[in-house]
Design an enzyme around this catalytic site. Structure first.
Site, PDB file in Angstrom:
ATOM      1  N   ASN A 147     -10.117  -0.248   0.315  1.00 19.77           N
ATOM      2  CA  ASN A 147      -8.653  -0.168   0.267  1.00 19.77           C
ATOM      3  C   ASN A 147      -8.176  -0.656  -1.105  1.00 19.77           C
ATOM      4  OD1 ASN A 147      -5.903  -0.547   0.564  1.00 19.77           O
ATOM      5  ND2 ASN A 147      -6.047  -1.507   2.588  1.00 19.77           N
ATOM      6  N   CYS A 190       0.820  -1.221   0.000  1.00 18.95           N
ATOM      7  CA  CYS A 190       0.000   0.000   0.000  1.00 18.95           C
ATOM      8  C   CYS A 190       0.852   1.270   0.000  1.00 18.95           C
ATOM      9  CB  CYS A 190      -0.942   0.005   1.188  1.00 18.95           C
ATOM     10  SG  CYS A 190      -1.994  -1.444   1.220  1.00 18.95           S
ATOM     11  N   HIS A 247      -3.405   7.097   2.672  1.00 20.21           N
ATOM     12  CA  HIS A 247      -3.825   5.789   2.156  1.00 20.21           C
ATOM     13  C   HIS A 247      -5.160   5.441   2.817  1.00 20.21           C
ATOM     14  CE1 HIS A 247      -4.028   1.663   1.126  1.00 20.21           C
ATOM     15  NE2 HIS A 247      -3.734   1.217   2.335  1.00 20.21           N
TER      16      HIS A 247
HETATM   17  O1  UT7 Z   1      -3.604  -1.320   3.647  1.00 18.57           O
HETATM   18  C1  UT7 Z   1      -2.668  -2.067   4.336  1.00 18.57           C
HETATM   19  C2  UT7 Z   1      -2.725  -1.797   5.751  1.00 18.57           C
HETATM   20  N1  UT7 Z   1      -3.926  -2.363   6.327  1.00 18.57           N
HETATM   21  C3  UT7 Z   1      -4.457  -1.790   7.367  1.00 18.57           C
HETATM   22  O2  UT7 Z   1      -4.008  -0.754   7.776  1.00 18.57           O
HETATM   23  C4  UT7 Z   1      -5.595  -2.501   8.064  1.00 18.57           C
HETATM   24  C5  UT7 Z   1      -5.486  -2.271   9.549  1.00 18.57           C
HETATM   25  N2  UT7 Z   1      -6.477  -2.996  10.330  1.00 18.57           N
HETATM   26  C6  UT7 Z   1      -7.772  -2.664  10.358  1.00 18.57           C
HETATM   27  O3  UT7 Z   1      -8.210  -1.780   9.635  1.00 18.57           O
HETATM   28  C7  UT7 Z   1      -8.671  -3.367  11.349  1.00 18.57           C
HETATM   29  O4  UT7 Z   1      -7.885  -4.135  12.244  1.00 18.57           O
HETATM   30  C8  UT7 Z   1      -9.748  -4.292  10.684  1.00 18.57           C
HETATM   31  C9  UT7 Z   1     -10.787  -3.441   9.987  1.00 18.57           C
HETATM   32  C10 UT7 Z   1      -9.082  -5.214   9.693  1.00 18.57           C
HETATM   33  C11 UT7 Z   1     -10.440  -5.127  11.740  1.00 18.57           C
HETATM   34  O5  UT7 Z   1     -11.019  -4.293  12.723  1.00 18.57           O
HETATM   35  P1  UT7 Z   1     -10.767  -4.587  14.280  1.00 18.57           P
HETATM   36  O6  UT7 Z   1     -11.543  -3.614  15.027  1.00 18.57           O
HETATM   37  O7  UT7 Z   1      -9.284  -4.611  14.487  1.00 18.57           O
HETATM   38  O8  UT7 Z   1     -11.420  -6.000  14.449  1.00 18.57           O
HETATM   39  P2  UT7 Z   1     -10.766  -7.361  14.959  1.00 18.57           P
HETATM   40  O9  UT7 Z   1      -9.917  -7.950  13.881  1.00 18.57           O
HETATM   41  O10 UT7 Z   1     -10.139  -7.127  16.285  1.00 18.57           O
HETATM   42  O11 UT7 Z   1     -12.051  -8.241  15.140  1.00 18.57           O
HETATM   43  C12 UT7 Z   1     -13.065  -7.903  16.112  1.00 18.57           C
HETATM   44  C13 UT7 Z   1     -14.202  -8.889  15.988  1.00 18.57           C
HETATM   45  C14 UT7 Z   1     -13.752 -10.358  15.995  1.00 18.57           C
HETATM   46  O12 UT7 Z   1     -14.715 -11.087  16.673  1.00 18.57           O
HETATM   47  P3  UT7 Z   1     -14.444 -11.537  18.199  1.00 18.57           P
HETATM   48  O13 UT7 Z   1     -13.182 -12.343  18.166  1.00 18.57           O
HETATM   49  O14 UT7 Z   1     -14.303 -10.264  18.973  1.00 18.57           O
HETATM   50  O15 UT7 Z   1     -15.678 -12.323  18.526  1.00 18.57           O
HETATM   51  C15 UT7 Z   1     -13.796 -10.726  14.522  1.00 18.57           C
HETATM   52  O16 UT7 Z   1     -14.031 -12.103  14.332  1.00 18.57           O
HETATM   53  O17 UT7 Z   1     -14.882  -8.683  14.746  1.00 18.57           O
HETATM   54  C16 UT7 Z   1     -14.989  -9.929  14.043  1.00 18.57           C
HETATM   55  N3  UT7 Z   1     -14.965  -9.637  12.623  1.00 18.57           N
HETATM   56  C17 UT7 Z   1     -16.067  -9.381  11.903  1.00 18.57           C
HETATM   57  N4  UT7 Z   1     -17.359  -9.319  12.240  1.00 18.57           N
HETATM   58  C18 UT7 Z   1     -18.247  -9.032  11.279  1.00 18.57           C
HETATM   59  C19 UT7 Z   1     -13.881  -9.557  11.800  1.00 18.57           C
HETATM   60  N5  UT7 Z   1     -14.282  -9.252  10.555  1.00 18.57           N
HETATM   61  C20 UT7 Z   1     -15.626  -9.149  10.594  1.00 18.57           C
HETATM   62  C21 UT7 Z   1     -16.594  -8.833   9.622  1.00 18.57           C
HETATM   63  N6  UT7 Z   1     -17.885  -8.782  10.012  1.00 18.57           N
HETATM   64  N7  UT7 Z   1     -16.285  -8.573   8.342  1.00 18.57           N
END
Ligand code: UT7
Length: 332
Positions: free
Chosen positions: A285, A115, A255
């Site tokens: 993204n 990215c 980004h």
């Molecule tokens: O471009 C390259 C660089 N990339 C980035 O900068 C991405 C950086 N990361 C992020 O933007 C975020 O970490 C995400 C958007 C990818 C994820 O958000 P988060 O708030 O960090 O969520 P998480 O991964 O900690 O997941 C929280 C919960 C989990 O459930 P439990 O374990 O708390 O029960 C996941 O299983 O959300 C769940 N989850 C979803 N739920 C519904 C993960 N994806 C989804 C989804 N829909 N699509």
């Protein structure tokens, strides 16, 4: 000695017209519009058509850019393509776009910095121009991320979209002068965002297919933590290199990985929210294309005024990051 300066003089972008909404994703994986919007700020993303590849999208963006510049493709000295979704591992997508454009004089190569690729490519172009090696360089970010996204993995499939942007970097003239930049990397964290299969370490096999190693894998939370910290540090360094202060930054063009990351950088920069370019809601993204797409939209809307300072910020797999300060000079 005459000092040579690199300017982004013209731009173009291309987004496929096929739209994948959050409602569409709700039918594919266990997710909800509410989760996606609140955690990422995304509502839609564009998806390339069958038979439409990274080179095709990059070509469309580059063609528009050269039309805007009224420049014959044969005048281009070098084509640099930033992408993590090349048509092939080799030859480079830059060579494929060179052929499509008919830019037969141009040298061509790809840059892979995920990215952060657009800023890595722009920094490279500036260096080639200011060292006197080339005069006209096409920098292209193009991605068909839908080809490496696992539509069975809800934690990643909601995040990514396809699209391309191109800019012409020239010596002198008027436009966005590239004043300062900083690039960084941290290979220790390479596992946080990775496409495990298809390289020499894990060549495609029945085993890699079974493990779905041909799709990207991401530790979102891990990446998030590094993204904010690294971009903040990089921003401070580049603003200082450009002999500016945060208050003198007129536009932030980050980004587009997550609205929460963008909001955190906005606060840190102390810039008004109305001066921050956000396309994440519409396009998700688009990796190496995102900053170029944002810049092209600003130019299309005639938002940038004479003397404005723009801060570009990127972060991605590698880990890689970068920041760049541009100044509008000679705006019409
Ligand atoms: O471009 C390259 C660089 N990339 C980035 O900068 C991405 C950086 N990361 C992020 O933007 C975020 O970490 C995400 C958007 C990818 C994820 O958000 P988060 O708030 O960090 O969520 P998480 O991964 O900690 O997941 C929280 C919960 C989990 O459930 P439990 O374990 O708390 O029960 C996941 O299983 O959300 C769940 N989850 C979803 N739920 C519904 C993960 N994806 C989804 C989804 N829909 N699509």
């Amino acid at each position: 000695m005459v000092t040579r300066r690199a300017y982004i003089t013209h731009m173009g972008s291309y987004l496929p017209n096929r739209i994948l909404t959050n409602a569409d994703l709700e039918k594919i994986v266990d997710t909800s519009d509410e989760w996606i919007v609140s955690r990422t700020g995304m509502r839609e993303r564009r998806i390339a058509h069958e038979g439409e590849f990274t080179s095709d999208m990059g070509y469309q963006a580059a063609k528009k850019c050269l039309e805007n510049a009224q420049i014959d493709p044969n005048e281009v000295d070098l084509i640099i393509v930033a992408t993590i979704t090349p048509d092939y591992l080799f030859p480079s997508t830059a060579c494929m776009i060179q052929e499509l454009l008919g830019a037969s004089r141009a040298a061509a190569f790809d840059i892979q910095a995920a990215c952060s690729g657009f800023l890595y490519a722009l920094g490279t172009a500036k260096s080639f121009i200011e060292s006197g090696i080339y005069n006209k360089i096409l920098v292209i970010g193009s991605e068909k991320l839908s080809s490496i996204v696992d539509y069975e993995d809800r934690s990643t499939c909601v995040l990514f979209g396809d699209g391309a942007a191109a800019c012409l970097v020239q010596e002198g003239g008027s436009g966005l002068r590239i004043d300062a930049f900083e690039l960084g990397a941290d290979g220790h964290q390479n596992h946080l965002l990775i496409l495990p299969g298809g390289g020499c370490r894990k060549p495609t096999s029945l085993e890699t297919l079974k493990n779905r190693d041909h799709f990207l894998k991401m530790d979102g939370r891990g990446i998030f933590k590094h993204a904010v910290r690294r971009m903040e540090q990089s921003m401070v360094e580049t603003i200082e290199k450009a002999n500016l202060t945060c208050e003198e930054i007129d536009w932030l063009v980050p980004h587009q990985a997550n609205i929460r990351i963008i909001d955190s950088l906005t606060k840190r920069c102390g810039i008004d929210d109305s001066k921050v370019i956000k396309t994440v809601e519409k396009y998700g993204n688009t990796s190496a294309s995102s900053i170029g797409i944002g810049l092209d939209e600003m130019i299309e809307k005639n938002l940038i005024k004479e003397g404005d300072n723009l801060l570009l910020l990127a972060f991605g797999a590698g880990l890689t990051w970068g920041s760049m300060v541009l100044k509008m000079v000679g705006a019409k």
